[in-house]
Design an enzyme around this catalytic site. Structure first.
Site, PDB file in Angstrom:
ATOM      1  N   GLU A  63      43.193  40.173  36.775  1.00 42.44           N
ATOM      2  CA  GLU A  63      42.938  38.757  36.518  1.00 42.44           C
ATOM      3  C   GLU A  63      42.996  38.413  35.035  1.00 42.44           C
ATOM      4  O   GLU A  63      43.339  37.293  34.657  1.00 42.44           O
ATOM      5  CB  GLU A  63      41.587  38.331  37.099  1.00 42.44           C
ATOM      6  CG  GLU A  63      41.547  38.304  38.627  1.00 42.44           C
ATOM      7  CD  GLU A  63      41.199  39.646  39.235  1.00 42.44           C
ATOM      8  OE1 GLU A  63      41.148  40.657  38.495  1.00 42.44           O
ATOM      9  OE2 GLU A  63      40.967  39.704  40.462  1.00 42.44           O
ATOM     10  N   PHE A 112      27.364  39.106  48.575  1.00 43.87           N
ATOM     11  CA  PHE A 112      28.465  39.981  48.210  1.00 43.87           C
ATOM     12  C   PHE A 112      29.450  39.230  47.306  1.00 43.87           C
ATOM     13  O   PHE A 112      29.874  38.125  47.631  1.00 43.87           O
ATOM     14  CB  PHE A 112      29.186  40.494  49.469  1.00 43.87           C
ATOM     15  CG  PHE A 112      30.376  41.348  49.141  1.00 43.87           C
ATOM     16  CD1 PHE A 112      30.211  42.548  48.458  1.00 43.87           C
ATOM     17  CD2 PHE A 112      31.663  40.943  49.462  1.00 43.87           C
ATOM     18  CE1 PHE A 112      31.303  43.327  48.123  1.00 43.87           C
ATOM     19  CE2 PHE A 112      32.765  41.715  49.140  1.00 43.87           C
ATOM     20  CZ  PHE A 112      32.584  42.915  48.449  1.00 43.87           C
ATOM     21  N   GLN A 113      29.783  39.828  46.195  1.00 37.43           N
ATOM     22  CA  GLN A 113      30.706  39.269  45.203  1.00 37.43           C
ATOM     23  C   GLN A 113      30.279  37.908  44.681  1.00 37.43           C
ATOM     24  O   GLN A 113      31.094  37.062  44.362  1.00 37.43           O
ATOM     25  CB  GLN A 113      32.137  39.211  45.760  1.00 37.43           C
ATOM     26  CG  GLN A 113      32.699  40.617  45.965  1.00 37.43           C
ATOM     27  CD  GLN A 113      34.205  40.636  46.149  1.00 37.43           C
ATOM     28  OE1 GLN A 113      34.778  39.726  46.717  1.00 37.43           O
ATOM     29  NE2 GLN A 113      34.828  41.696  45.652  1.00 37.43           N
ATOM     30  N   LYS A 139      33.282  28.749  49.013  1.00 37.06           N
ATOM     31  CA  LYS A 139      34.190  29.015  50.135  1.00 37.06           C
ATOM     32  C   LYS A 139      34.053  27.945  51.230  1.00 37.06           C
ATOM     33  O   LYS A 139      35.049  27.514  51.811  1.00 37.06           O
ATOM     34  CB  LYS A 139      33.912  30.407  50.704  1.00 37.06           C
ATOM     35  CG  LYS A 139      34.984  30.880  51.661  1.00 37.06           C
ATOM     36  CD  LYS A 139      34.820  32.356  52.018  1.00 37.06           C
ATOM     37  CE  LYS A 139      35.971  32.799  52.935  1.00 37.06           C
ATOM     38  NZ  LYS A 139      35.857  34.219  53.296  1.00 37.06           N
ATOM     39  N   MET A 145      45.027  48.914  12.824  1.00 41.81           N
ATOM     40  CA  MET A 145      44.265  48.030  11.944  1.00 41.81           C
ATOM     41  C   MET A 145      42.892  48.613  11.633  1.00 41.81           C
ATOM     42  O   MET A 145      42.388  48.523  10.521  1.00 41.81           O
ATOM     43  CB  MET A 145      44.131  46.638  12.579  1.00 41.81           C
ATOM     44  CG  MET A 145      43.443  45.624  11.690  1.00 41.81           C
ATOM     45  SD  MET A 145      44.275  45.435  10.093  1.00 41.81           S
ATOM     46  CE  MET A 145      45.273  43.988  10.410  1.00 41.81           C
TER      47      MET A 145
HETATM   48  C1  LIG Z   1      39.600  43.994  23.115  1.00 48.98           C
HETATM   49  C2  LIG Z   1      39.495  44.455  21.708  1.00 48.98           C
HETATM   50  N1  LIG Z   1      38.877  45.615  21.414  1.00 48.98           N
HETATM   51  C3  LIG Z   1      38.787  46.048  20.130  1.00 48.98           C
HETATM   52  C4  LIG Z   1      39.325  45.307  19.117  1.00 48.98           C
HETATM   53  C5  LIG Z   1      39.228  45.786  17.679  1.00 48.98           C
HETATM   54  N2  LIG Z   1      40.590  46.044  17.140  1.00 48.98           N
HETATM   55  C6  LIG Z   1      41.234  45.153  16.368  1.00 48.98           C
HETATM   56  S1  LIG Z   1      42.773  45.663  15.966  1.00 48.98           S
HETATM   57  C7  LIG Z   1      42.582  47.106  16.788  1.00 48.98           C
HETATM   58  C8  LIG Z   1      43.661  48.123  16.809  1.00 48.98           C
HETATM   59  C9  LIG Z   1      44.793  47.737  17.670  1.00 48.98           C
HETATM   60  O1  LIG Z   1      45.637  48.851  17.799  1.00 48.98           O
HETATM   61  P1  LIG Z   1      47.152  48.695  18.159  1.00 48.98           P
HETATM   62  O2  LIG Z   1      47.292  47.827  19.353  1.00 48.98           O
HETATM   63  O3  LIG Z   1      47.795  50.014  18.241  1.00 48.98           O
HETATM   64  O4  LIG Z   1      47.710  47.827  16.930  1.00 48.98           O
HETATM   65  P2  LIG Z   1      48.009  48.302  15.433  1.00 48.98           P
HETATM   66  O5  LIG Z   1      46.894  47.794  14.596  1.00 48.98           O
HETATM   67  O6  LIG Z   1      48.117  49.779  15.437  1.00 48.98           O
HETATM   68  O7  LIG Z   1      49.295  47.631  15.089  1.00 48.98           O
HETATM   69  C10 LIG Z   1      41.319  47.180  17.370  1.00 48.98           C
HETATM   70  C11 LIG Z   1      40.809  48.315  18.140  1.00 48.98           C
HETATM   71  C12 LIG Z   1      39.939  44.088  19.461  1.00 48.98           C
HETATM   72  N3  LIG Z   1      40.445  43.274  18.553  1.00 48.98           N
HETATM   73  N4  LIG Z   1      40.032  43.691  20.749  1.00 48.98           N
END
Ligand SMILES: Cc1ncc(C[n+]2csc(CCOP(=O)(O)OP(=O)(O)O)c2C)c(N)n1
Ligand SMILES: [Mg+2]
Lengths: 586, 168
Positions: A53, A115-116, A165, A480
């Site tokens: 979803e 439920f749910q 529902k 990042m």
């Molecule tokens: C759902 C979620 N969890 C954690 C983060 C923290 N976060 C920001 S950027 C990042 C790294 C993303 O890694 P990747 O998709 O490989 O991108 P890259 O920075 O390597 O280009 C994380 C863990 C986030 N923004 N969103």
């Protein structure tokens, strides 16, 4: 003539049809089953069955952001509904017109931990523009019409409609159009004439004006009015992360993106400005850096459809509440009459900014590990695809590079999760964008981390003939976060290694994964192979394409203003700050 | 920090109070008191909220409240043109020796005794917050066993009504 009697479920489908909805992303379950039955017979609505979803939610967001239309997603009660939460929050932060429909347990069971059962109205209250709980079939048309009106007008946003529902199973006369009764909802779109005059006066007097352009311009479709305004006054333009494409990058007045990873000219223009002409932007902390040292010498004109944004972070000398399109149109009329073809003289300001442009252009260095440079890959995707394409990014380094190194010429060509920073946005958003704009080339530029959060929607794409292209910028890490560890945690890489690179155990192997989903999978490790792979992807339209670009993991996003610091501390490369002429340093 | 009395005209809808209270909590505004009830118009309720904020945040509170779809109108009531009332029920310990003193205070403050037991009285008092607080001070030495109070209720002076324009 007597009105037709419909079940609530039929009324849902009929109302959506009459409201102009043509595409819905969703996944059924017990509490929404009654609605899925008449949905099957609709000739006007295409329902796309997702694999999660959250994917339905982001797809609806991508659909909306690419087209400017309403995006619609649908889920069952309980876990189906809670799986939508991330996408709803995302739409809330980025003002995306989204209608989320959820099934709810029978009204007689609400409150019994049935439920749910989940109180999804309660759960989403802080992250929706509004929400409705429907317990009677006869309320359905009016609620859906109201929900669509609220989602798409004023400051757009997500609206949740939770339908019990028994309301879906009940019967009622179908009356259309329904009476919409929203006495507390009156978005102001027309600006105050006096405020327009005051703004025009400030603009004429300014020596260092900047058009600070935010995502509101995209949502309002005010890009042409903005272009005219920029030409009337000749001021520099900066486009925030949400506004990339709102003003053409090819135009010489565009200084690029401001903020944490903005260009030195854009960051500095805001910082040294004496007038911020703020249009549909909200002084986000990623733009302002430390607020009290942000653009201290600037007066502020703040145009926003949402009165609550004005003065929230920064005092506005001239607040203007209104629809950006209407406001800028009136401002242009006023300025044209006042200026009579003359532009305010800001030559000195331009000389300063142009000097910054030559001294601090966007650039990057080659990675030390011999792997491809991610910025090169992303630049080539942009160049080969051209401005008519749509680019949806995940969150992380690849997102920032995509914002920096792709040239955007039109609004709605750049889709990303700006306010929430939701990893996993790209693939489903690209899918939604492709459904909304099937004739366009649609890229998901994703990280190896983000991709693993929502890549199951590739199955949805393959089966429903939605041929998106996915470019995984594979640095084998949560890049990042790794960058911050390099800069602020002594290069101690706690839990950021993903093992997806070619010199690791490669779990998963993205090419094999792509193939398992019925996509064309391509791996690219050398820069000389980049163009051919992109071209092959562009030519392949009988299935989705996934390109696994193996890039250097130590590449970093520059420039950067470290979080919480003043924008004056902008660095354009590691430990390198712009050099100001003597006496310029504040 | 300063105190402000906000009056909200709202649609009487399920979850309305959650929306309002949630907004205050989420945006970090402190609610001093809150009173809700039906108005002279069917389907509309009035919420009187006393908040503790500074000037700028108050504007944020009212703007954010105005964004709630079921909130029709938000006005700040300023002390000079407003009548404000608190309403309290106080259970005070009394015995034969103290009862007459307590009754004297009740008369002085124009409060009312609404229940009598051998060892306690329940007293009802209405008035401005300051008066009610003063009354409590006087009763404290006797022993207050229980205290319940409404939030502040406030209404603008004169013939104008907050609902007027809305209903056209
Ligand atoms: C759902 C979620 N969890 C954690 C983060 C923290 N976060 C920001 S950027 C990042 C790294 C993303 O890694 P990747 O998709 O490989 O991108 P890259 O920075 O390597 O280009 C994380 C863990 C986030 N923004 N969103
Ligand atoms: Mg990565």
């Amino acid at each position: 003539m007597a009105n037709e009697v419909l079940t609530g479920a039929q009324a849902i489908v009929r109302s959506l049809e009459l409201l102009g909805v043509t595409d819905i992303f969703g996944l059924p379950g017990g509490a929404i089953l009654p609605t899925y039955d008449p949905l099957m017979d609709s000739t006007k609505i295409r329902h796309i069955l997702v694999r999660h979803e959250q994917g339905a939610g982001h797809a609806a967001e991508g659909y909306a952001s690419a087209s400017g239309k309403l995006g619609v997603c649908i889920a069952t009660s309980g876990p189906g509904a809670t799986n939508l939460v991330t996408a709803i929050a995302d739409a809330h932060m980025d003002s995306v017109p989204l209608l989320a429909i959820t099934g709810q347990v029978n009204s007689t069971s609400i409150g019994t931990d049935a439920f749910q059962e989940a109180d999804i109205v309660g759960i989403t209250m802080p992250i929706t523009k509004h929400s409705f709980l429907v317990t009677k079939a006869e309320d359905i048309p009016a609620v859906l019409a109201s929900a669509v009106l609220i989602a798409t007008t004023g400051r757009p946003g997500p609206v949740l409609v939770d339908i019990a529902k028994d309301a879906q199973n009940g019967k009622a006369e179908f009356i259309w159009p329904p009476k919409i009764d929203l006495p507390g909802y009156k978005p102001v779109t027309k600006p105050h004439g006096k405020q327009i005059q005051a703004a025009a006066q400030l603009i004429k007097d300014a020596k260092r004006p900047v058009l600070y352009v935010g995502g509101g311009i995209v949502r309002a479709g005010a890009h042409l009015e903005l272009l005219e305004l920029a030409k009337i006054i000749g001021a520099p333009v900066v486009t925030t992360l949400m506004a990339r494409g709102a003003y053409p990058d090819s135009d010489e007045q565009n200084l690029g993106m401001p903020g944490m990873h903005g260009t030195v000219p854009a960051v500095t223009a805001l910082q040294r400005s004496d007038l911020l002409i703020t249009l549909g932007a909200r002084f986000d902390d990623r733009v302002t850096g430390q607020v009290k040292t942000f653009a201290v010498g600037a007066k502020v004109i703040h145009v926003d459809i949402d009165p609550a944004e004005i003065g929230k972070i920064r005092f506005a000398d001239v607040p203007i509440v209104g629809d950006a399109k209407e406001v800028i149109t009136e401002l242009n009329t006023e300025l044209k009459a006042d200026l009579k073809g003359n532009k305010p003289d800001i030559a000195e300001w331009w000389a300063f900014l142009n000097d910054l442009r030559t001294r601090y252009p966007l650039g990057y260095t080659q990675p030390d590990d011999g792997k491809m440079s991610p910025q090169f890959v992303i630049s080539r995707i942009g160049e080969l695809s051209g401005p008519e394409a749509i680019f949806a990014a995940g969150v992380g380094q690849h997102q920032m590079w995509s914002a920096q190194f792709i040239k955007y010429e039109r609004p709605n060509s750049w889709l990303n999760s700006g306010g929430a920073g939701t990893m996993g946005y790209a693939v489903p958003a690209a899918m939604g964008a492709k459904v909304a704009q099937p004739e366009r080339l649609v890229w998901a530029i994703d990280g190896d981390g983000c991709f693993q959060m929502t890549n199951q929607e590739l199955a949805t794409c393959t089966i429903n003939n939605i041929p998106i292209k996915v470019a995984i910028i594979n640095n084998s890490s949560l890049g990042m976060v790794r960058q911050w560890q390099t800069l602020f945690y002594n290069s101690r890489y706690s839990n950021t290694d993903l093992n997806t690179g070619t010199d690791t155990i490669m779990v998963p192997d993205f090419v094999k994964l792509a193939e398992a989903y019925g996509c064309l999978g391509i791996r690219v490790e050398k820069e000389e192979d980049v163009d051919a792979a992109i071209k092959l992807a562009m030519e392949t339209n009988d299935r989705p394409v996934v390109i696994d670009f193996i890039v250097g993991r130590d590449a970093m996003v520059w420039p950067m203003v470290p979080a919480g610091l003043s924008n004056d501390a902008v660095q354009f490369a590691k430990d390198e700050r712009p050099v100001w002429e003597e006496g310029e340093e504040e | 920090m300063s105190q402000h009395v906000l009056s909200l005209l709202v649609e009487d809808r399920p979850g309305l109070l959650t929306r309002v209270a949630g907004l205050f909590a989420r945006r970090g505004f402190n609610i001093e008191s809150l009173a809700v009830g039906a108005t002279e118009v069917e389907g509309l309720s009035r919420i009187t909220v006393v908040v503790n904020v500074d000037g700028l945040p108050l504007e944020q509170v009212t703007k954010q409240l105005n964004k709630l779809i079921n909130v029709i109108k938000v006005v700040e009531l300023d002390a000079e043109t407003t009548v404000e009332r608190d309403h309290m029920l106080i259970k005070v310990r009394t015995d034969a020796a103290t009862r007459s003193q307590v009754l004297e205070a009740v008369t002085l403050f124009r409060a009312r005794v609404i229940d009598v037991a051998s060892d306690a009285l329940i007293i009802e008092v209405t008035g401005e917050t300051a008066k009610c607080q003063a009354f409590i001070k006087v009763l404290e030495p006797f022993g207050i066993k229980e205290l319940v109070q409404s939030g502040v209720l406030a209404i603008g002076r004169g013939s104008k009504s907050i609902t007027e324009k809305v209903l056209k």
